[in-house]
Scaffold this motif. Structure first.
Motif, PDB file in Angstrom:
ATOM      1  N   TYR A   7       0.801  -1.213   0.000  1.00  0.00           N
ATOM      2  CA  TYR A   7       0.000   0.000   0.000  1.00  0.00           C
ATOM      3  C   TYR A   7       0.841   1.273   0.000  1.00  0.00           C
ATOM      4  CZ  TYR A   7      -3.901  -3.093   0.975  1.00  0.00           C
ATOM      5  OH  TYR A   7      -4.849  -4.084   0.897  1.00  0.00           O
ATOM      6  N   GLU A   8       2.146   1.137   0.123  1.00  0.00           N
ATOM      7  CA  GLU A   8       3.029   2.306   0.103  1.00  0.00           C
ATOM      8  C   GLU A   8       3.512   2.635  -1.309  1.00  0.00           C
ATOM      9  OE1 GLU A   8       6.141   1.961   2.966  1.00  0.00           O
ATOM     10  OE2 GLU A   8       4.754   1.523   4.596  1.00  0.00           O
TER      11      GLU A   8
ATOM     12  N   ILE B  95      -1.156   3.880  -3.036  1.00  0.00           N
ATOM     13  CA  ILE B  95      -2.546   3.418  -3.072  1.00  0.00           C
ATOM     14  C   ILE B  95      -3.165   3.353  -1.681  1.00  0.00           C
ATOM     15  CG2 ILE B  95      -2.321   2.221  -5.273  1.00  0.00           C
ATOM     16  CD1 ILE B  95      -2.239  -0.406  -3.712  1.00  0.00           C
ATOM     17  N   GLY B  96      -2.349   3.204  -0.659  1.00  0.00           N
ATOM     18  CA  GLY B  96      -2.872   3.195   0.702  1.00  0.00           C
ATOM     19  C   GLY B  96      -3.371   4.552   1.161  1.00  0.00           C
TER      20      GLY B  96
ATOM     21  N   CYS C 276      -5.264  -3.432  -9.498  1.00  0.00           N
ATOM     22  CA  CYS C 276      -4.815  -3.056  -8.150  1.00  0.00           C
ATOM     23  C   CYS C 276      -5.938  -2.481  -7.305  1.00  0.00           C
ATOM     24  CB  CYS C 276      -3.714  -2.006  -8.251  1.00  0.00           C
ATOM     25  SG  CYS C 276      -2.259  -2.562  -9.129  1.00  0.00           S
TER      26      CYS C 276
ATOM     27  N   LEU D 114      -8.904  -3.534  -3.536  1.00  0.00           N
ATOM     28  CA  LEU D 114      -8.910  -2.544  -2.462  1.00  0.00           C
ATOM     29  C   LEU D 114     -10.309  -1.952  -2.285  1.00  0.00           C
ATOM     30  CD1 LEU D 114      -7.274  -0.917  -0.418  1.00  0.00           C
ATOM     31  CD2 LEU D 114      -6.669   0.651  -2.256  1.00  0.00           C
TER      32      LEU D 114
END
Length: 72
Positions: free
Chosen positions: A3-4, A37-38, A57, A61
């Motif tokens: 998520y980074e 994305i986090g 991706c 999520l």
């Protein structure tokens, strides 16, 4: 999923900077592809998914978010 990392990093596809006269939607989509994305908000994911950007991706999520809050 890390998520980074941003969509650009995950997909290994860096888009060129949007043109000076780009619409707000185009400029926003380009900027969101560079954000980890986090850190994407629900509205950010909605915009990207609606534009068919980063689906492999973002869909998992987004489903995770919807499981926790179906009204998201």
């Amino acid at each position: 999923m890390d998520y980074e990392r941003s969509l650009e990093e995950i997909e290994r596809d860096r888009w060129p900077a949007p043109p000076q006269d780009a619409t707000r939607l185009v400029a926003t989509a380009h900027a969101l592809r560079r954000r980890p994305i986090g850190e994407l908000a629900v509205e950010d994911m909605r915009l990207l998914i609606g534009q068919d950007i980063g689906l492999p991706c973002l869909l998992p999520l987004a489903l995770e978010v919807l499981r926790g809050d179906p009204m998201a």
